[in-house]
Design an enzyme around this catalytic site. Structure first.
Site, PDB file in Angstrom:
ATOM      1  N   LYS A   9      28.827  81.312  46.596  1.00 17.35           N
ATOM      2  CA  LYS A   9      28.758  82.699  47.049  1.00 17.35           C
ATOM      3  C   LYS A   9      30.064  83.441  46.726  1.00 17.35           C
ATOM      4  O   LYS A   9      31.074  82.810  46.357  1.00 17.35           O
ATOM      5  CB  LYS A   9      28.479  82.718  48.555  1.00 17.35           C
ATOM      6  CG  LYS A   9      27.099  82.170  48.957  1.00 17.35           C
ATOM      7  CD  LYS A   9      26.965  82.268  50.475  1.00 17.35           C
ATOM      8  CE  LYS A   9      25.641  81.771  50.988  1.00 17.35           C
ATOM      9  NZ  LYS A   9      25.558  81.932  52.469  1.00 17.35           N
ATOM     10  N   TYR A  49      16.627  86.672  49.959  1.00 21.51           N
ATOM     11  CA  TYR A  49      16.745  86.553  51.416  1.00 21.51           C
ATOM     12  C   TYR A  49      15.557  87.159  52.151  1.00 21.51           C
ATOM     13  O   TYR A  49      15.697  87.577  53.297  1.00 21.51           O
ATOM     14  CB  TYR A  49      18.055  87.188  51.884  1.00 21.51           C
ATOM     15  CG  TYR A  49      19.279  86.333  51.617  1.00 21.51           C
ATOM     16  CD1 TYR A  49      19.377  85.029  52.119  1.00 21.51           C
ATOM     17  CD2 TYR A  49      20.359  86.824  50.893  1.00 21.51           C
ATOM     18  CE1 TYR A  49      20.501  84.244  51.889  1.00 21.51           C
ATOM     19  CE2 TYR A  49      21.495  86.047  50.658  1.00 21.51           C
ATOM     20  CZ  TYR A  49      21.557  84.756  51.161  1.00 21.51           C
ATOM     21  OH  TYR A  49      22.673  83.979  50.942  1.00 21.51           O
ATOM     22  N   PHE A  57      21.830  89.732  61.082  1.00 21.07           N
ATOM     23  CA  PHE A  57      22.840  89.431  60.057  1.00 21.07           C
ATOM     24  C   PHE A  57      22.382  89.787  58.647  1.00 21.07           C
ATOM     25  O   PHE A  57      23.137  89.602  57.692  1.00 21.07           O
ATOM     26  CB  PHE A  57      23.272  87.965  60.137  1.00 21.07           C
ATOM     27  CG  PHE A  57      22.167  86.949  59.921  1.00 21.07           C
ATOM     28  CD1 PHE A  57      21.778  86.582  58.634  1.00 21.07           C
ATOM     29  CD2 PHE A  57      21.544  86.337  61.001  1.00 21.07           C
ATOM     30  CE1 PHE A  57      20.780  85.644  58.435  1.00 21.07           C
ATOM     31  CE2 PHE A  57      20.543  85.391  60.814  1.00 21.07           C
ATOM     32  CZ  PHE A  57      20.151  85.044  59.522  1.00 21.07           C
ATOM     33  N   ARG A  85      22.281  69.868  50.591  1.00 21.83           N
ATOM     34  CA  ARG A  85      22.506  70.459  51.924  1.00 21.83           C
ATOM     35  C   ARG A  85      23.402  69.562  52.779  1.00 21.83           C
ATOM     36  O   ARG A  85      24.174  70.055  53.617  1.00 21.83           O
ATOM     37  CB  ARG A  85      21.181  70.809  52.592  1.00 21.83           C
ATOM     38  CG  ARG A  85      20.537  72.040  51.920  1.00 21.83           C
ATOM     39  CD  ARG A  85      19.191  72.401  52.487  1.00 21.83           C
ATOM     40  NE  ARG A  85      19.229  72.903  53.845  1.00 21.83           N
ATOM     41  CZ  ARG A  85      19.442  74.179  54.186  1.00 21.83           C
ATOM     42  NH1 ARG A  85      19.678  75.094  53.260  1.00 21.83           N
ATOM     43  NH2 ARG A  85      19.429  74.537  55.451  1.00 21.83           N
ATOM     44  N   THR A  91      25.460  75.423  58.715  1.00 19.97           N
ATOM     45  CA  THR A  91      25.653  76.833  58.353  1.00 19.97           C
ATOM     46  C   THR A  91      27.000  77.399  58.817  1.00 19.97           C
ATOM     47  O   THR A  91      27.661  78.115  58.057  1.00 19.97           O
ATOM     48  CB  THR A  91      24.504  77.670  58.964  1.00 19.97           C
ATOM     49  OG1 THR A  91      23.257  77.096  58.557  1.00 19.97           O
ATOM     50  CG2 THR A  91      24.573  79.115  58.491  1.00 19.97           C
ATOM     51  N   ARG A 102      31.474  73.215  53.431  1.00 13.34           N
ATOM     52  CA  ARG A 102      31.753  74.255  54.425  1.00 13.34           C
ATOM     53  C   ARG A 102      32.792  73.783  55.433  1.00 13.34           C
ATOM     54  O   ARG A 102      33.649  74.565  55.874  1.00 13.34           O
ATOM     55  CB  ARG A 102      30.449  74.645  55.121  1.00 13.34           C
ATOM     56  CG  ARG A 102      29.514  75.442  54.205  1.00 13.34           C
ATOM     57  CD  ARG A 102      28.098  75.485  54.741  1.00 13.34           C
ATOM     58  NE  ARG A 102      27.247  76.416  54.007  1.00 13.34           N
ATOM     59  CZ  ARG A 102      25.932  76.489  54.150  1.00 13.34           C
ATOM     60  NH1 ARG A 102      25.317  75.668  54.995  1.00 13.34           N
ATOM     61  NH2 ARG A 102      25.222  77.365  53.461  1.00 13.34           N
ATOM     62  N   ASN A 116      30.236  81.316  54.179  1.00 11.55           N
ATOM     63  CA  ASN A 116      30.153  79.852  54.197  1.00 11.55           C
ATOM     64  C   ASN A 116      30.018  79.244  52.800  1.00 11.55           C
ATOM     65  O   ASN A 116      29.502  78.139  52.655  1.00 11.55           O
ATOM     66  CB  ASN A 116      29.043  79.385  55.142  1.00 11.55           C
ATOM     67  CG  ASN A 116      27.689  79.929  54.752  1.00 11.55           C
ATOM     68  OD1 ASN A 116      27.549  80.565  53.699  1.00 11.55           O
ATOM     69  ND2 ASN A 116      26.688  79.679  55.568  1.00 11.55           N
ATOM     70  N   HIS A 119      25.181  78.331  49.005  1.00 12.81           N
ATOM     71  CA  HIS A 119      23.783  78.332  49.406  1.00 12.81           C
ATOM     72  C   HIS A 119      23.105  77.155  48.725  1.00 12.81           C
ATOM     73  O   HIS A 119      23.414  76.846  47.576  1.00 12.81           O
ATOM     74  CB  HIS A 119      23.089  79.626  48.954  1.00 12.81           C
ATOM     75  CG  HIS A 119      21.582  79.513  48.962  1.00 12.81           C
ATOM     76  ND1 HIS A 119      20.847  79.673  50.107  1.00 12.81           N
ATOM     77  CD2 HIS A 119      20.693  79.199  47.977  1.00 12.81           C
ATOM     78  CE1 HIS A 119      19.546  79.479  49.820  1.00 12.81           C
ATOM     79  NE2 HIS A 119      19.442  79.185  48.527  1.00 12.81           N
ATOM     80  N   GLU A 130      13.407  80.316  44.302  1.00 12.75           N
ATOM     81  CA  GLU A 130      14.770  80.818  44.101  1.00 12.75           C
ATOM     82  C   GLU A 130      15.249  80.619  42.666  1.00 12.75           C
ATOM     83  O   GLU A 130      15.951  81.483  42.118  1.00 12.75           O
ATOM     84  CB  GLU A 130      15.716  80.133  45.098  1.00 12.75           C
ATOM     85  CG  GLU A 130      15.425  80.549  46.538  1.00 12.75           C
ATOM     86  CD  GLU A 130      16.156  79.720  47.579  1.00 12.75           C
ATOM     87  OE1 GLU A 130      16.928  78.808  47.193  1.00 12.75           O
ATOM     88  OE2 GLU A 130      15.947  79.983  48.780  1.00 12.75           O
TER      89      GLU A 130
HETATM   90  P1  GTP Z   1      21.941  79.052  52.938  1.00  9.49           P
HETATM   91  O1  GTP Z   1      22.109  77.790  52.169  1.00  9.49           O
HETATM   92  O2  GTP Z   1      22.932  80.119  52.561  1.00  9.49           O
HETATM   93  O3  GTP Z   1      20.513  79.564  52.974  1.00  9.49           O
HETATM   94  O4  GTP Z   1      22.400  78.685  54.407  1.00  9.49           O
HETATM   95  P2  GTP Z   1      21.557  78.072  55.574  1.00  9.49           P
HETATM   96  O5  GTP Z   1      20.203  77.623  55.109  1.00  9.49           O
HETATM   97  O6  GTP Z   1      22.467  77.100  56.242  1.00  9.49           O
HETATM   98  O7  GTP Z   1      21.404  79.342  56.496  1.00  9.49           O
HETATM   99  P3  GTP Z   1      20.197  80.382  56.632  1.00  9.49           P
HETATM  100  O8  GTP Z   1      19.258  80.290  55.477  1.00  9.49           O
HETATM  101  O9  GTP Z   1      19.665  80.271  58.017  1.00  9.49           O
HETATM  102  O10 GTP Z   1      20.995  81.757  56.575  1.00  9.49           O
HETATM  103  C1  GTP Z   1      21.387  82.305  55.323  1.00  9.49           C
HETATM  104  C2  GTP Z   1      22.788  82.833  55.467  1.00  9.49           C
HETATM  105  O11 GTP Z   1      22.827  83.870  56.447  1.00  9.49           O
HETATM  106  C3  GTP Z   1      23.788  81.795  55.962  1.00  9.49           C
HETATM  107  O12 GTP Z   1      24.309  81.005  54.923  1.00  9.49           O
HETATM  108  C4  GTP Z   1      24.859  82.671  56.602  1.00  9.49           C
HETATM  109  O13 GTP Z   1      25.718  83.221  55.589  1.00  9.49           O
HETATM  110  C5  GTP Z   1      24.025  83.796  57.202  1.00  9.49           C
HETATM  111  N1  GTP Z   1      23.642  83.511  58.591  1.00  9.49           N
HETATM  112  C6  GTP Z   1      22.676  82.678  59.030  1.00  9.49           C
HETATM  113  N2  GTP Z   1      22.588  82.663  60.361  1.00  9.49           N
HETATM  114  C7  GTP Z   1      23.536  83.528  60.787  1.00  9.49           C
HETATM  115  C8  GTP Z   1      23.939  83.970  62.083  1.00  9.49           C
HETATM  116  O14 GTP Z   1      23.403  83.563  63.110  1.00  9.49           O
HETATM  117  N3  GTP Z   1      24.956  84.892  62.131  1.00  9.49           N
HETATM  118  C9  GTP Z   1      25.542  85.362  61.007  1.00  9.49           C
HETATM  119  N4  GTP Z   1      26.514  86.253  61.124  1.00  9.49           N
HETATM  120  N5  GTP Z   1      25.190  84.965  59.773  1.00  9.49           N
HETATM  121  C10 GTP Z   1      24.207  84.066  59.663  1.00  9.49           C
HETATM  122 MG    MG Z   2      18.833  78.958  54.024  1.00 10.76          MG
END
Ligand code: GTP
Ligand code: MG
Length: 136
Positions: A9, A49, A57, A85, A91, A102, A116, A119, A130
């Site tokens: 990212k 997304y 968020f 992952r 996350t 991370r 973070n 992805h 994707e």
């Molecule tokens: P990805 O690999 O990026 O998809 O991460 P993930 O699968 O661990 O997280 P998820 O798909 O739930 O969320 C996508 C992205 O949104 C995350 O990587 C964070 O950057 C952001 N995000 C997710 N949950 C939160 C939250 O509760 N608060 C905030 N501020 N950001 C969030």
């Molecule tokens: Mg995700």
């Protein structure tokens, strides 16, 4: 075998951690089958997304992803989706386990968005979707 989409990212690219992140992926044994630096558009990110549309968020996340280039990578290997992952960690970078990308490189910077670094697709269906978005 299996494929996944990984993004370094904008925070990872800005902090010049792309090489360190790719080194961990390669050391783990996964094969990089495609890679490019991308200036994401809002349209691309709305697709990527789509599952998060309407969450608090979402808009900060899209703005962050528009703030600079990302590096998009396709990885291949048995169980690479769960394997990446696991390398990435959970996350929230503050509490992601040390030893993960991370956990070792991320923290809370006091911003609305959770920066973070990476992805990784979370299922075979997400990975196919994707990869199609980022490598159209
Ligand atoms: P990805 O690999 O990026 O998809 O991460 P993930 O699968 O661990 O997280 P998820 O798909 O739930 O969320 C996508 C992205 O949104 C995350 O990587 C964070 O950057 C952001 N995000 C997710 N949950 C939160 C939250 O509760 N608060 C905030 N501020 N950001 C969030
Ligand atoms: Mg995700």
């Amino acid at each position: 075998t299996e494929r996944t989409l990984v993004l370094v990212k904008p925070d990872g690219v800005e902090r010049q951690l792309t090489g360190a992140i790719l080194a961990r992926i390669e050391a783990k044994g996964y094969r990089i089958v495609d890679l490019k630096q991308v200036d994401a558009t809002r349209e691309l990110l709305e697709q990527h997304y789509e599952e998060h549309v309407g969450k608090p968020f979402y808009e900060p996340l899209v703005e962050f992803m528009l703030s600079g280039p990302s590096v998009a990578v396709v990885l291949e290997g048995n169980r690479v989706i769960e394997g990446f992952r696991s390398l990435a960690g959970t996350t929230d970078p503050t509490t992601a386990a040390p030893g993960t990308i991370r956990g070792d490189f991320g923290r809370d910077w006091g911003e609305k968005v959770q920066k973070n670094l990476v992805h990784g697709s979370d299922s075979v269906a997400s990975a196919e979707r994707e990869i199609g978005i980022w490598f159209a």
